[in-house]
Design an enzyme around this catalytic site. Structure first.
Site, PDB file in Angstrom:
ATOM      1  N   GLY A 174       0.893  -1.291  -0.103  1.00  0.00           N
ATOM      2  CA  GLY A 174       0.052  -0.047   0.075  1.00  0.00           C
ATOM      3  C   GLY A 174       0.969   1.113   0.018  1.00  0.00           C
ATOM      4  O   GLY A 174       0.303   2.470   0.276  1.00  0.00           O
ATOM      5  N   TRP A 230      -0.565   4.329  -1.948  1.00  0.00           N
ATOM      6  CA  TRP A 230      -1.898   4.953  -1.092  1.00  0.00           C
ATOM      7  C   TRP A 230      -1.164   5.823  -0.022  1.00  0.00           C
ATOM      8  O   TRP A 230      -1.512   6.982   0.207  1.00  0.00           O
ATOM      9  CB  TRP A 230      -2.478   3.884  -0.438  1.00  0.00           C
ATOM     10  CG  TRP A 230      -3.841   4.310   0.233  1.00  0.00           C
ATOM     11  CD1 TRP A 230      -4.540   5.332   0.230  1.00  0.00           C
ATOM     12  CD2 TRP A 230      -4.598   3.452   1.089  1.00  0.00           C
ATOM     13  NE1 TRP A 230      -5.768   5.263   0.699  1.00  0.00           N
ATOM     14  CE2 TRP A 230      -5.629   4.152   1.549  1.00  0.00           C
ATOM     15  CE3 TRP A 230      -4.383   2.094   1.865  1.00  0.00           C
ATOM     16  CZ2 TRP A 230      -6.901   3.880   2.602  1.00  0.00           C
ATOM     17  CZ3 TRP A 230      -5.220   1.796   2.917  1.00  0.00           C
ATOM     18  CH2 TRP A 230      -6.439   2.478   3.022  1.00  0.00           C
ATOM     19  N   SER A 242      -0.180  -9.927  -3.972  1.00  0.00           N
ATOM     20  CA  SER A 242      -0.237  -8.630  -4.732  1.00  0.00           C
ATOM     21  C   SER A 242       1.120  -8.761  -5.438  1.00  0.00           C
ATOM     22  O   SER A 242       1.311  -7.986  -6.354  1.00  0.00           O
ATOM     23  CB  SER A 242      -0.119  -7.525  -3.836  1.00  0.00           C
ATOM     24  OG  SER A 242      -0.261  -6.145  -4.226  1.00  0.00           O
ATOM     25  N   HIS A 266      12.305   1.267   0.208  1.00  0.00           N
ATOM     26  CA  HIS A 266      12.000  -0.108   0.560  1.00  0.00           C
ATOM     27  C   HIS A 266      13.223  -0.667   1.496  1.00  0.00           C
ATOM     28  O   HIS A 266      13.191  -1.671   1.893  1.00  0.00           O
ATOM     29  CB  HIS A 266      11.757  -1.036  -0.604  1.00  0.00           C
ATOM     30  CG  HIS A 266      10.620  -0.622  -1.238  1.00  0.00           C
ATOM     31  ND1 HIS A 266       9.307  -0.505  -0.697  1.00  0.00           N
ATOM     32  CD2 HIS A 266      10.562  -0.382  -2.710  1.00  0.00           C
ATOM     33  CE1 HIS A 266       8.395   0.023  -1.776  1.00  0.00           C
ATOM     34  NE2 HIS A 266       9.097   0.129  -3.021  1.00  0.00           N
TER      35      HIS A 266
END
Ligand code: A3P
Length: 324
Positions: free
Chosen positions: A71, A74, A162, A132
């Site tokens: 996510g 988002w 995902s 990340h």
């Protein structure tokens, strides 16, 4: 370039389906293990090494930290819209014409992986950046810089599903699908971008316990179930809480609405795949928007696979106070 020779000496893992030379060009087929985590050796790993060597966080920086496919898109949208709500109100938001990944640049891919380091010295304050990189790989100076870290993670089964869809989607140019079983084997071994997932999550969970003022730990499922409450927390954490007047005027609702899955996905920039900056993505922006649901794993994983993934996560998190 400086890191290429060193990267060739690192332990290697090639996804089973892609071991033949005919598959050489497939993305996400080969990973290298660096400081106990797995990365792709092209732009990502040199980008991480360059960021470790050169990135100097400012105390005012806000760094969005995530494993992949939890996510991030988002969260970037929510954080960007919240921080810039006065400069770019309503229809003036850059988010309406730019993918969230273009509004909030990533250290290892966009900045240090693309020789665009100078971008870091210009721009507004606070700088909103993302990465990340697992916190176990952060130089100690990053953690003591005073900079704030916003972490988001997600149920490992949904994260895996995902990821599998994402990898298949961005390989659609070569019309190839990674068999679910091969992708699953690798994931269970911790082999995926910035994996093992459990170590990534565990690192930031501990950091948030040690330093709750500097590390905000969030879960996708909680963000989904009460987005308004978590957006308020995020705004407070970033140092720009919503005022009572803003709440009365519906500023928060407008941000929630603009950043919702449906709104973002339906924007022209996010469904026609046009990149609007000089950051060249090798895939369309639509790859970032699939279903946006909790529990979709149930449509793909057998109960046995689910159990194995849960166990791997639980083994690491046992006694930590964190569960999924
Ligand atoms: P699914 O593949 O389960 O649909 P990331 O942004 O870290 O790459 O994660 C991508 C996941 O977040 C995808 O999950 C995607 O659909 C979902 N997502 C993207 N935008 C979202 C939004 N605005 N709200 C909720 N989920 C979103």
């Amino acid at each position: 370039k400086k890191y290429d020779q060193f990267i060739l000496t690192l332990p290697e893992y090639t996804i089973k389906h892609a071991r033949s030379s005919a598959m050489q060009d497939l993305k996400y087929r080969q990973y290298r293990q660096y400081q106990s985590f797995w990365f792709t050796p092209d732009r990502m790993l040199p980008g991480i090494m360059a960021a470790q060597d050169h990135f100097i966080p400012r105390a005012s920086d806000i760094l969005i930290c995530t494993p992949v496919k939890v996510g991030t898109t988002w969260l970037k949208a929510l954080a960007f819209a919240t921080l810039n709500r006065n400069d770019q109100p309503g229809k003036q938001s850059l988010l309406l014409s730019h993918n969230p990944h273009h509004c909030v640049l990533n250290l290892e891919f966009n900045l240090y992986g693309s020789n665009r380091m100078t971008d870091l010295t210009v721009g507004t304050s606070p700088r909103l950046l993302s990465t990340h990189i697992p916190c176990q790989l952060f130089p100690t100076s990053w953690l003591s810089s005073g900079c704030k870290f916003v972490y988001l993670c997600r149920n490992p089964k949904d994260t895996f599903i995902s990821y599998w869809h994402f990898v298949n989607k961005i390989m659609k140019d070569v019309n190839y699908k990674v068999p679910l079983g091969d992708a699953f084997d690798a994931f269970l071994k911790g082999v995926h971008l910035a994996g093992p997932l459990w170590d990534h999550v565990f690192g930031f969970w501990n950091a948030s316990l040690v330093n709750p003022d500097k590390v905000l730990f969030m879960k996708y499922e909680e963000l989904k179930s009460d987005t308004a409450v978590h957006l308020k927390k995020l705004a407070e954490f970033m140092g720009c809480p919503f005022t009572e007047e803003e709440e009365r005027d519906g500023v928060l609702e407008k941000i929630l609405d603009m950043c919702s899955f449906e709104s973002l996905r339906n924007l022209k920039v996010n469904n026609n795949g046009t990149a609007t900056t000089d950051i060249s993505l090798k895939f369309g922006n639509d790859a970032y928007f699939r279903k946006g649901e909790v529990g979709d794993w149930v449509n793909f994983l057998t109960p046995e696979m689910a159990e194995r993934l849960d166990q791997a996560m639980q083994q690491k998190l046992n006694g930590s106070g964190l569960s999924f």
